[in-house]
Design an enzyme around this catalytic site. Sequence first.
Site, mmCIF file in Angstrom:
data_model
loop_
_atom_site.group_PDB
_atom_site.id
_atom_site.type_symbol
_atom_site.label_atom_id
_atom_site.label_comp_id
_atom_site.label_asym_id
_atom_site.label_seq_id
_atom_site.Cartn_x
_atom_site.Cartn_y
_atom_site.Cartn_z
ATOM 1 N N LYS A 1 0.813 -1.218 0.000
ATOM 2 C CA LYS A 1 0.000 0.000 0.000
ATOM 3 C C LYS A 1 0.845 1.267 0.000
ATOM 4 O O LYS A 1 0.349 2.335 -0.353
ATOM 5 C CB LYS A 1 -0.929 -0.018 1.212
ATOM 6 C CG LYS A 1 -2.032 -1.058 1.062
ATOM 7 C CD LYS A 1 -2.926 -1.129 2.261
ATOM 8 C CE LYS A 1 -4.053 -2.114 2.007
ATOM 9 N NZ LYS A 1 -4.663 -2.640 3.198
ATOM 10 N N ASP B 1 -10.698 -5.388 -5.099
ATOM 11 C CA ASP B 1 -11.216 -5.515 -3.739
ATOM 12 C C ASP B 1 -11.447 -4.146 -3.115
ATOM 13 O O ASP B 1 -10.809 -3.156 -3.483
ATOM 14 C CB ASP B 1 -10.242 -6.313 -2.868
ATOM 15 C CG ASP B 1 -8.853 -5.687 -2.842
ATOM 16 O OD1 ASP B 1 -8.344 -5.345 -3.941
ATOM 17 O OD2 ASP B 1 -8.281 -5.519 -1.756
ATOM 18 N N ASP B 2 -12.379 -4.104 -2.164
ATOM 19 C CA ASP B 2 -12.639 -2.920 -1.335
ATOM 20 C C ASP B 2 -12.910 -1.667 -2.158
ATOM 21 O O ASP B 2 -12.316 -0.603 -1.951
ATOM 22 C CB ASP B 2 -11.461 -2.678 -0.382
ATOM 23 C CG ASP B 2 -11.178 -3.874 0.512
ATOM 24 O OD1 ASP B 2 -12.135 -4.602 0.824
ATOM 25 O OD2 ASP B 2 -10.001 -4.080 0.880
ATOM 26 N N TRP C 1 -6.534 -16.096 -0.428
ATOM 27 C CA TRP C 1 -5.768 -14.945 0.081
ATOM 28 C C TRP C 1 -6.071 -14.903 1.575
ATOM 29 O O TRP C 1 -7.134 -14.467 1.998
ATOM 30 C CB TRP C 1 -6.218 -13.670 -0.620
ATOM 31 C CG TRP C 1 -5.561 -12.398 -0.165
ATOM 32 C CD1 TRP C 1 -5.614 -11.847 1.073
ATOM 33 C CD2 TRP C 1 -4.770 -11.516 -0.971
ATOM 34 N NE1 TRP C 1 -4.922 -10.674 1.108
ATOM 35 C CE2 TRP C 1 -4.384 -10.442 -0.135
ATOM 36 C CE3 TRP C 1 -4.365 -11.510 -2.304
ATOM 37 C CZ2 TRP C 1 -3.609 -9.384 -0.598
ATOM 38 C CZ3 TRP C 1 -3.578 -10.456 -2.756
ATOM 39 C CH2 TRP C 1 -3.206 -9.403 -1.915
ATOM 40 N N ASP C 2 -5.147 -15.400 2.370
ATOM 41 C CA ASP C 2 -5.413 -15.631 3.787
ATOM 42 C C ASP C 2 -4.968 -14.431 4.613
ATOM 43 O O ASP C 2 -3.777 -14.117 4.696
ATOM 44 C CB ASP C 2 -4.679 -16.891 4.256
ATOM 45 C CG ASP C 2 -5.319 -17.493 5.488
ATOM 46 O OD1 ASP C 2 -5.876 -16.730 6.297
ATOM 47 O OD2 ASP C 2 -5.274 -18.728 5.649
ATOM 48 N N ASN C 3 -5.934 -13.757 5.248
ATOM 49 C CA ASN C 3 -5.661 -12.579 6.076
ATOM 50 C C ASN C 3 -5.471 -12.910 7.547
ATOM 51 O O ASN C 3 -5.582 -12.025 8.405
ATOM 52 C CB ASN C 3 -6.810 -11.570 5.933
ATOM 53 C CG ASN C 3 -6.831 -10.906 4.578
ATOM 54 O OD1 ASN C 3 -5.811 -10.446 4.078
ATOM 55 N ND2 ASN C 3 -7.997 -10.883 3.938
ATOM 56 N N TYR D 1 -15.172 -10.921 -2.467
ATOM 57 C CA TYR D 1 -14.058 -11.861 -2.326
ATOM 58 C C TYR D 1 -14.170 -12.770 -1.100
ATOM 59 O O TYR D 1 -13.253 -13.518 -0.793
ATOM 60 C CB TYR D 1 -12.722 -11.111 -2.297
ATOM 61 C CG TYR D 1 -12.605 -10.056 -1.218
ATOM 62 C CD1 TYR D 1 -12.278 -10.388 0.092
ATOM 63 C CD2 TYR D 1 -12.804 -8.705 -1.520
ATOM 64 C CE1 TYR D 1 -12.160 -9.424 1.067
ATOM 65 C CE2 TYR D 1 -12.682 -7.729 -0.552
ATOM 66 C CZ TYR D 1 -12.360 -8.090 0.742
ATOM 67 O OH TYR D 1 -12.233 -7.131 1.717
ATOM 68 N N ASN E 1 -1.324 -13.227 3.764
ATOM 69 C CA ASN E 1 -1.125 -11.783 3.910
ATOM 70 C C ASN E 1 -0.535 -11.545 5.300
ATOM 71 O O ASN E 1 -1.219 -11.739 6.305
ATOM 72 C CB ASN E 1 -2.469 -11.067 3.749
ATOM 73 C CG ASN E 1 -2.321 -9.566 3.651
ATOM 74 O OD1 ASN E 1 -1.228 -9.054 3.483
ATOM 75 N ND2 ASN E 1 -3.427 -8.858 3.757
#
Length: 705
Positions: free
Chosen positions: A20, A96-97, A200-202, A141, A235
């Site tokens: 980011k 996303d988002d 996509w594992d947060n 997602y 992630n």
Amino acid sequence: MSFSIRMQHWGLNTYLYGPKDDLKHRLLWREVYSPEEEGQLRTLIVEAQSRGLRFVYALSPGQDIVFSSSCDLTLLKRKLRQVSDLGCQAFAILFDDIDHSMCQADSEAFTSFAHAQVTVTNEIYRFLGEPPVFLFCPTEYCGSLCSPSVSKSPYLQTVGEDLLPNITVIWTGSKVISRKLSLESLAEVESVLQRPPLIWDNLHANDYDSRRLFLGPFKGREPQLRNHLRGLLLNPNCEFEANYIPLHTLGSWHRAGKEDTKGEGSNEECEYCPDRALSAALKDWMEELNQPLQAGREGEKRKSYQSCQPIQQPPGTKPGAPAAGGRGQKAQGRGLCGGKGLLSESQVRLLVGLHYLPHEHGPSAQKLLQDLTWLKTNCQLVSTNSKKAAPQKVDEWRGRASRFLSLCEDIAQLHCSVVGGNNRAVLYDLYPYVWDLRNTALVAKAFICWLGKDRSNILLYYQCDALDSALSEPWAFKGGVSGEVQMLLPVGSSSELFTHPPPLFPTSRLYNIRPYHSKDKVELYRMVRQLHLRTQGGPESSAAHPDVIGDRCLGPCLALCPEYSFILEDELGVCGCVLGILDVRSFAKRCQASWIPAMRDKYPPKMNGTHPNTQDQGEYPDSLLYHFPSQLRLDALPELVDISISRTLLTALLTALKANGSQGVFCEVQPTDRQRLEFLTKLGFLEILRGEARSREGVVLGRLL
């Protein structure tokens, strides 16, 4: 080890680039990289590929792309072509988002939002030559974002039907941060998407809460899941050094799944066990934690944390004032981070347990919260007014209090060990979190000590905001363990007392905050006498009585309401105090009745200039005392390296005042003491009265509790 060396060593094979803080990844996605930025990106790509890692470049154009614009499509192709020319062979387009709405041009060109995304994604995929790895992150997602459900979502149905089959779809599970991933839920999404998803594992992502860190093992994902996935990306924490255990245990999970598929090894070896994986990761991490910082790494870290820095002055002291007594000379130059200590295995396990996983606390954190909750709920057992309490219940309270205080001391010692440890890279990344929890634990420890101290008064009020354990996502409750301890305290809802950036200069000095004991009086009187000499800038008059400063500043509170006095001490002894008065009106009457006559006897008229001139509490108007019935005074020595500890000391007193029903507190500050005025203002105090409206010069600041 660098990230690529670690990943190679642990058997991981893919790194997705989408930071980011790279503005050209999301906000400025249309802009190409400069030659200097190209060089940095090429270095990353080459480094990853040299370690056998697949480097995936991700771009997030969804916030403002016009899907029907040929110009935007050309800019998107130009950007990805630039990265492709640097040697990148794998890509991801992330939507996303973002808002589901489309502009008028897109609404006319496409039948739906999903149709617009899929059309652009397919064209980019073909433009890049249909690379073997091309990822697509949908706007829906995870299960909780699907409308009306995963199986009936028109958005996902369009993605499944129209997205080219070799493009992989990213999925996070039932939630944005999923506690568990089940075969059943994956089968459902696979059916809709018409392909296995990539997870996509947060689980270890902490970018949504600046007070949380996740050091626990990879957990809640059965190794058998890998047979139903196109891959899994973890992630991680924002802090590099915090990801040793998460990535190490992810490697163990991946290997266990491969061995289980091949039928190699015993059942116990094939089965992934988070606790066993954590122990293996801890063993390896211990070796690295106690190694000195490798050459070349220090320059990569934030320059704000350096060991040789000027010492900050606490509020209310003059920089450069001469030291009085031996304490300051002993303390000078010690306490700043020096990198000489070793972290023990028990301390690292404590660190991990306190910063475990988003949906689950480690053993040490569970004990901390359970004991604090029980001790506070049952505090009436140790009140001297509670004559009916069974002795065994009182013993239970004392025993649990002792265990709780011991754990708080371990947290304080952990903070010192992290600051004094050999590996400075670990300090830079973990320090804000261990510092935050150390401060919160100091307040909680002081509160429990205060509750357990023999007193005749009855607790009038205490508050515990209920925690909703069924909240859908971890970010709904801020702060992790520190936040939960905070909310169990009477002033827990006052976030300005707890959430502040850490000091620029880490100190390994060990601090303690506790209730006042009568034996502290001599040391406190000596301390305020030193402070008086420093602020006055000259020697004390030989004719002055040695107690006159202490009697003037501290005497009335220590004599008439010692239960609202707290002591700050370090390894060298007392270095600060905060004194409180619960009810200023009644206190003023008691001063007139007992304290002032005693001072007249102690300082007869012939001792000219030595009378303590005790302040007349009756000077404060009723309009002030109606809203702010309590008063405080804060003092700390200038060699206090960690200025934030003054805030923690003051918070301990506010906790006690609030617990006994106070609705507001005030203090009086000299208008020239700008440092103290700024300090109190940051803690929520506001100016109530100025000297010109009264007979004294001080500024009165108050805050509601």
